[in-house]
Design a protein around this motif. Structure first.
Motif, PDB file in Angstrom:
ATOM      1  N   MET A   1      85.680  18.401  16.489  1.00 48.93           N
ATOM      2  CA  MET A   1      85.931  19.495  15.601  1.00 48.93           C
ATOM      3  C   MET A   1      84.927  19.445  14.460  1.00 48.93           C
ATOM      4  O   MET A   1      85.143  18.780  13.473  1.00 48.93           O
ATOM      5  N   PRO A   2      83.809  20.067  14.605  1.00 55.88           N
ATOM      6  CA  PRO A   2      82.792  20.029  13.556  1.00 55.88           C
ATOM      7  C   PRO A   2      83.176  20.895  12.361  1.00 55.88           C
ATOM      8  O   PRO A   2      83.665  22.013  12.510  1.00 55.88           O
ATOM      9  N   SER A   3      83.003  20.327  11.175  1.00 55.09           N
ATOM     10  CA  SER A   3      83.240  21.059   9.934  1.00 55.09           C
ATOM     11  C   SER A   3      82.507  20.330   8.821  1.00 55.09           C
ATOM     12  O   SER A   3      82.391  19.111   8.845  1.00 55.09           O
ATOM     13  N   ASN A   4      82.025  21.068   7.858  1.00 54.14           N
ATOM     14  CA  ASN A   4      81.376  20.438   6.713  1.00 54.14           C
ATOM     15  C   ASN A   4      82.264  20.522   5.474  1.00 54.14           C
ATOM     16  O   ASN A   4      81.795  20.377   4.360  1.00 54.14           O
ATOM     17  N   ASN A   5      83.563  20.739   5.677  1.00 55.68           N
ATOM     18  CA  ASN A   5      84.490  20.888   4.572  1.00 55.68           C
ATOM     19  C   ASN A   5      85.665  19.940   4.789  1.00 55.68           C
ATOM     20  O   ASN A   5      86.371  20.026   5.799  1.00 55.68           O
ATOM     21  N   GLY A   6      85.877  19.032   3.842  1.00 58.88           N
ATOM     22  CA  GLY A   6      86.932  18.034   3.986  1.00 58.88           C
ATOM     23  C   GLY A   6      88.319  18.621   4.091  1.00 58.88           C
ATOM     24  O   GLY A   6      89.142  18.166   4.888  1.00 58.88           O
ATOM     25  N   GLU A   7      88.610  19.635   3.296  1.00 58.99           N
ATOM     26  CA  GLU A   7      89.940  20.254   3.341  1.00 58.99           C
ATOM     27  C   GLU A   7      90.191  20.932   4.689  1.00 58.99           C
ATOM     28  O   GLU A   7      91.280  20.848   5.247  1.00 58.99           O
ATOM     29  N   THR A   8      89.176  21.593   5.206  1.00 59.59           N
ATOM     30  CA  THR A   8      89.309  22.251   6.511  1.00 59.59           C
ATOM     31  C   THR A   8      89.512  21.213   7.611  1.00 59.59           C
ATOM     32  O   THR A   8      90.384  21.367   8.475  1.00 59.59           O
ATOM     33  N   THR A   9      88.732  20.149   7.561  1.00 59.57           N
ATOM     34  CA  THR A   9      88.847  19.090   8.567  1.00 59.57           C
ATOM     35  C   THR A   9      90.226  18.437   8.496  1.00 59.57           C
ATOM     36  O   THR A   9      90.851  18.169   9.521  1.00 59.57           O
ATOM     37  N   ARG A  10      90.721  18.204   7.290  1.00 62.05           N
ATOM     38  CA  ARG A  10      92.064  17.646   7.117  1.00 62.05           C
ATOM     39  C   ARG A  10      93.103  18.574   7.729  1.00 62.05           C
ATOM     40  O   ARG A  10      93.993  18.135   8.465  1.00 62.05           O
ATOM     41  N   ASP A  11      92.991  19.851   7.443  1.00 61.54           N
ATOM     42  CA  ASP A  11      93.950  20.826   7.963  1.00 61.54           C
ATOM     43  C   ASP A  11      93.935  20.845   9.488  1.00 61.54           C
ATOM     44  O   ASP A  11      94.994  20.862  10.127  1.00 61.54           O
ATOM     45  N   LEU A  12      92.760  20.835  10.080  1.00 62.29           N
ATOM     46  CA  LEU A  12      92.662  20.822  11.540  1.00 62.29           C
ATOM     47  C   LEU A  12      93.284  19.560  12.125  1.00 62.29           C
ATOM     48  O   LEU A  12      93.964  19.607  13.156  1.00 62.29           O
ATOM     49  N   LEU A  14      95.692  17.748  10.738  1.00 62.42           N
ATOM     50  CA  LEU A  14      97.154  17.855  10.584  1.00 62.42           C
ATOM     51  C   LEU A  14      97.761  18.755  11.648  1.00 62.42           C
ATOM     52  O   LEU A  14      98.915  18.567  12.049  1.00 62.42           O
ATOM     53  N   ARG A  15      97.005  19.720  12.128  1.00 60.74           N
ATOM     54  CA  ARG A  15      97.486  20.615  13.185  1.00 60.74           C
ATOM     55  C   ARG A  15      97.350  19.995  14.580  1.00 60.74           C
ATOM     56  O   ARG A  15      97.693  20.614  15.574  1.00 60.74           O
ATOM     57  N   GLY A  16      96.796  18.779  14.627  1.00 61.57           N
ATOM     58  CA  GLY A  16      96.655  18.095  15.908  1.00 61.57           C
ATOM     59  C   GLY A  16      95.482  18.579  16.729  1.00 61.57           C
ATOM     60  O   GLY A  16      95.462  18.432  17.954  1.00 61.57           O
ATOM     61  N   LEU A  17      94.468  19.125  16.083  1.00 65.37           N
ATOM     62  CA  LEU A  17      93.332  19.701  16.797  1.00 65.37           C
ATOM     63  C   LEU A  17      92.141  18.764  16.917  1.00 65.37           C
ATOM     64  O   LEU A  17      91.047  19.191  17.251  1.00 65.37           O
ATOM     65  N   GLY A  18      92.337  17.498  16.645  1.00 63.34           N
ATOM     66  CA  GLY A  18      91.246  16.540  16.810  1.00 63.34           C
ATOM     67  C   GLY A  18      91.389  15.378  15.861  1.00 63.34           C
ATOM     68  O   GLY A  18      92.358  15.256  15.124  1.00 63.34           O
ATOM     69  N   ILE A  19      90.396  14.488  15.904  1.00 60.56           N
ATOM     70  CA  ILE A  19      90.354  13.362  14.983  1.00 60.56           C
ATOM     71  C   ILE A  19      89.237  13.633  13.973  1.00 60.56           C
ATOM     72  O   ILE A  19      88.346  14.440  14.209  1.00 60.56           O
ATOM     73  N   ALA A  20      89.304  12.931  12.853  1.00 59.59           N
ATOM     74  CA  ALA A  20      88.333  13.188  11.794  1.00 59.59           C
ATOM     75  C   ALA A  20      87.989  11.900  11.070  1.00 59.59           C
ATOM     76  O   ALA A  20      88.788  10.962  11.028  1.00 59.59           O
ATOM     77  N   ARG A  35     101.895  11.527   8.100  1.00 59.99           N
ATOM     78  CA  ARG A  35     101.418  12.764   8.746  1.00 59.99           C
ATOM     79  C   ARG A  35     100.129  12.531   9.517  1.00 59.99           C
ATOM     80  O   ARG A  35      99.847  13.218  10.495  1.00 59.99           O
ATOM     81  N   LEU A  36      99.335  11.566   9.074  1.00 54.56           N
ATOM     82  CA  LEU A  36      98.111  11.174   9.773  1.00 54.56           C
ATOM     83  C   LEU A  36      98.134   9.665   9.973  1.00 54.56           C
ATOM     84  O   LEU A  36      98.754   8.934   9.206  1.00 54.56           O
ATOM     85  N   VAL A  37      97.433   9.209  11.002  1.00 55.20           N
ATOM     86  CA  VAL A  37      97.379   7.791  11.336  1.00 55.20           C
ATOM     87  C   VAL A  37      95.919   7.369  11.383  1.00 55.20           C
ATOM     88  O   VAL A  37      95.081   8.057  11.982  1.00 55.20           O
ATOM     89  N   GLU A  38      95.624   6.234  10.759  1.00 53.81           N
ATOM     90  CA  GLU A  38      94.266   5.701  10.828  1.00 53.81           C
ATOM     91  C   GLU A  38      94.043   5.072  12.201  1.00 53.81           C
ATOM     92  O   GLU A  38      94.911   4.352  12.707  1.00 53.81           O
ATOM     93  N   ILE A  39      92.890   5.343  12.780  1.00 55.65           N
ATOM     94  CA  ILE A  39      92.527   4.738  14.060  1.00 55.65           C
ATOM     95  C   ILE A  39      91.148   4.106  13.920  1.00 55.65           C
ATOM     96  O   ILE A  39      90.402   4.387  12.986  1.00 55.65           O
ATOM     97  N   LEU A  40      90.804   3.257  14.838  1.00 53.80           N
ATOM     98  CA  LEU A  40      89.503   2.592  14.890  1.00 53.80           C
ATOM     99  C   LEU A  40      89.153   1.878  13.585  1.00 53.80           C
ATOM    100  O   LEU A  40      88.013   1.885  13.132  1.00 53.80           O
ATOM    101  N   LEU A  41      90.152   1.224  12.980  1.00 54.53           N
ATOM    102  CA  LEU A  41      89.926   0.550  11.704  1.00 54.53           C
ATOM    103  C   LEU A  41      88.859  -0.534  11.802  1.00 54.53           C
ATOM    104  O   LEU A  41      88.135  -0.779  10.845  1.00 54.53           O
TER     105      LEU A  41
END
Length: 84
Positions: A1-12, A14-20, A35-41
């Motif tokens: 999910m490419p985006s150059n906006n942090g708020e947009t990426t966060r929203d996507l 939260l909607r389950g549309l990818g990882i960020a 609401r979100l889970v950290e992965i690949l720590l």
């Protein structure tokens, strides 16, 4: 999910549309609330993006600017400290 906006990426995310890969400033509350889970720590580069406040050309800093800087320091610094 490419985006150059942090708020947009966060929203996507939260909607389950990818990882960020986002800074904690965007997602710390969501991670804390589950609401979100950290992965690949283990692959976290540990990089941070510094924020600087620069004030030029006046002898006395306006109170509204001082209040804004204090607000940012209070709002952002604790979230960064949680990760260290």
């Amino acid at each position: 999910m490419p985006s150059n906006n942090g708020e947009t990426t966060r929203d996507l995310s939260l909607r389950g549309l990818g990882i960020a890969r986002l800074g904690l400033i965007y997602v710390a509350d969501d991670i804390h609330a589950g609401r979100l889970v950290e992965i690949l720590l283990g692959f976290n580069a540990g990089d941070i993006e510094e924020i600087n406040a620069i004030f030029l050309n006046q002898r006395v800093m306006p109170l509204r600017l001082r209040a804004f800087i204090d607000f940012l320091a209070e709002r952002i610094s604790p979230k960064l400290a949680e990760r260290r």
